[in-house]
Enzyme design. Structure first.
Site, short mmCIF file in Angstrom:
data_model
loop_
_atom_site.label_atom_id
_atom_site.label_comp_id
_atom_site.label_asym_id
_atom_site.label_seq_id
_atom_site.Cartn_x
_atom_site.Cartn_y
_atom_site.Cartn_z
N ASP A 1 7.38 2.75 -2.44
CA ASP A 1 7.59 3.84 -1.49
C ASP A 1 9.05 3.93 -1.06
O ASP A 1 9.66 4.99 -1.09
CB ASP A 1 6.66 3.71 -0.27
CG ASP A 1 6.74 2.33 0.39
OD1 ASP A 1 7.45 1.43 -0.12
OD2 ASP A 1 6.06 2.12 1.41
N PHE B 1 13.22 4.83 10.82
CA PHE B 1 11.92 4.32 10.40
C PHE B 1 11.03 5.52 10.08
O PHE B 1 10.83 6.39 10.92
CB PHE B 1 11.28 3.45 11.47
CG PHE B 1 10.09 2.70 10.93
CD1 PHE B 1 10.26 1.55 10.17
CD2 PHE B 1 8.80 3.18 11.14
CE1 PHE B 1 9.17 0.88 9.63
CE2 PHE B 1 7.70 2.50 10.60
CZ PHE B 1 7.90 1.35 9.86
N LYS C 1 0.81 -1.19 0.00
CA LYS C 1 0.00 0.00 0.00
C LYS C 1 0.86 1.26 0.00
O LYS C 1 0.42 2.34 -0.36
CB LYS C 1 -0.87 0.03 1.26
CG LYS C 1 -1.78 -1.15 1.43
CD LYS C 1 -2.53 -1.04 2.77
CE LYS C 1 -3.28 -2.29 3.08
NZ LYS C 1 -3.85 -2.25 4.46
N ASP D 1 3.33 3.69 6.58
CA ASP D 1 2.60 3.43 7.83
C ASP D 1 3.50 2.93 8.95
O ASP D 1 4.63 2.50 8.73
CB ASP D 1 1.55 2.33 7.58
CG ASP D 1 2.21 0.95 7.43
OD1 ASP D 1 3.17 0.85 6.65
OD2 ASP D 1 1.78 0.01 8.10
N ARG E 1 -0.56 6.84 7.47
CA ARG E 1 -0.36 6.96 6.02
C ARG E 1 -0.85 8.30 5.49
O ARG E 1 -0.40 8.79 4.46
CB ARG E 1 -1.12 5.85 5.26
CG ARG E 1 -0.59 4.45 5.51
CD ARG E 1 -1.22 3.47 4.52
NE ARG E 1 -1.07 2.09 4.92
CZ ARG E 1 0.00 1.34 4.63
NH1 ARG E 1 1.01 1.85 3.96
NH2 ARG E 1 0.07 0.09 5.01
N ASP F 1 14.70 -0.59 1.02
CA ASP F 1 15.37 -0.80 2.30
C ASP F 1 16.39 -1.93 2.13
O ASP F 1 17.47 -1.73 1.60
CB ASP F 1 14.29 -1.09 3.35
CG ASP F 1 14.83 -1.25 4.76
OD1 ASP F 1 15.95 -0.80 5.03
OD2 ASP F 1 14.12 -1.83 5.60
P1 5GP Z 1 12.74 -4.09 1.62
O1 5GP Z 1 12.13 -5.32 1.05
O2 5GP Z 1 13.54 -3.27 0.63
O3 5GP Z 1 13.50 -4.35 2.88
O4 5GP Z 1 11.57 -3.23 2.18
C1 5GP Z 1 10.75 -2.54 1.39
C2 5GP Z 1 9.43 -2.35 2.07
O5 5GP Z 1 9.54 -2.30 3.49
C3 5GP Z 1 8.88 -1.02 1.66
O6 5GP Z 1 8.10 -1.14 0.51
C4 5GP Z 1 8.09 -0.61 2.87
O7 5GP Z 1 6.79 -1.13 2.76
C5 5GP Z 1 8.77 -1.26 4.03
N1 5GP Z 1 9.66 -0.32 4.75
C6 5GP Z 1 11.01 -0.28 4.75
N2 5GP Z 1 11.48 0.72 5.51
C7 5GP Z 1 10.39 1.35 5.99
C8 5GP Z 1 10.22 2.52 6.84
O8 5GP Z 1 11.15 3.18 7.30
N3 5GP Z 1 8.93 2.87 7.11
C9 5GP Z 1 7.86 2.19 6.62
N4 5GP Z 1 6.65 2.62 6.96
N5 5GP Z 1 7.98 1.10 5.82
C10 5GP Z 1 9.24 0.70 5.51
MG MG Z 2 6.00 -1.30 0.63
#
Ligand code: 5GP
Ligand code: MG
Length: 173
Positions: A97, A149, A40, A156, A162, A100
């Site tokens: 969004d 974070f 989302k 969210d 959000r 990470d």
């Molecule tokens: P990855 O798979 O690259 O570790 O994570 C990507 C997903 O983790 C993003 O699409 C997001 O939904 C969530 N995410 C990673 N870091 C954050 C953060 O600092 N805040 C929020 N709300 N979601 C995060």
């Molecule tokens: Mg995401």
């Protein structure tokens, strides 16, 4: 929760305008674009960005999740694999969004690449460069941020926040 502002409305707006220029100029001119947004978290970013894309667009959504009410990723990425569109030989822009660890975009781009798009590029609003656990970089990046974070502007914490119009980082839960 204690939060502090990280990126203002104005900064977001200006950066999205620049990103849209990059995207409009770099995809093969005048060719239609299939945009896939990851739900989302990217819904607000994507809504603002796609309105600045100046060509024929077809917009789709994939629901991806790797967080379970926590601020740490589980590493297990779930997504709905039922995009009912033929992306064979299409120009694809995948929007998320935040990048990470990279697990999410790596898994979804691998999945989409098996369907032979002509071009597949990715665009993220935020990039936590220092957190990568798999080899993945995005083609278009709004802002590089530190390992904090973040919430707001679509992002969210446990499905809340959000709707905040700006991006905040969480100081204390
Ligand atoms: P990855 O798979 O690259 O570790 O994570 C990507 C997903 O983790 C993003 O699409 C997001 O939904 C969530 N995410 C990673 N870091 C954050 C953060 O600092 N805040 C929020 N709300 N979601 C995060
Ligand atoms: Mg995401």
């Amino acid at each position: 929760m204690e939060k502090e502002k990280l990126i203002s409305k104005k900064e977001i707006k200006n950066r999205i305008k620049e990103l849209s220029k990059e995207i409009n100029d770099s995809f093969i001119k005048n060719e239609e674009l299939v945009i896939i947004c990851l739900l989302k978290g990217s819904f607000i970013f994507a809504a603002d960005l796609v309105r600045l894309i100046n060509r024929r667009c077809f917009i789709h959504f994939i629901k991806a999740s790797s967080y379970y009410g926590n601020t740490e990723t589980s590493g297990i990425v779930n997504f709905s694999e039922d995009i009912d569109i033929d992306i064979n030989n299409k120009n694809i822009l995948l929007i998320d969004d935040i990048l990470d660890t990279g697990f999410t975009l790596k898994k979804i781009t691998d999945f989409l690449n098996k369907r032979n798009p002509k071009i597949l590029k990715t665009c993220v609003l935020l990039d936590k460069k220092g957190r990568r656990k798999v080899d993945f970089e995005s083609d278009y990046i709004g802002f590089v941020i530190d390992d904090v974070f973040v919430i707001g502007y679509g992002l969210d914490f446990d499905e809340e926040y959000r709707n905040l119009p700006e991006i905040y980082y969480v100081k204390e839960l």
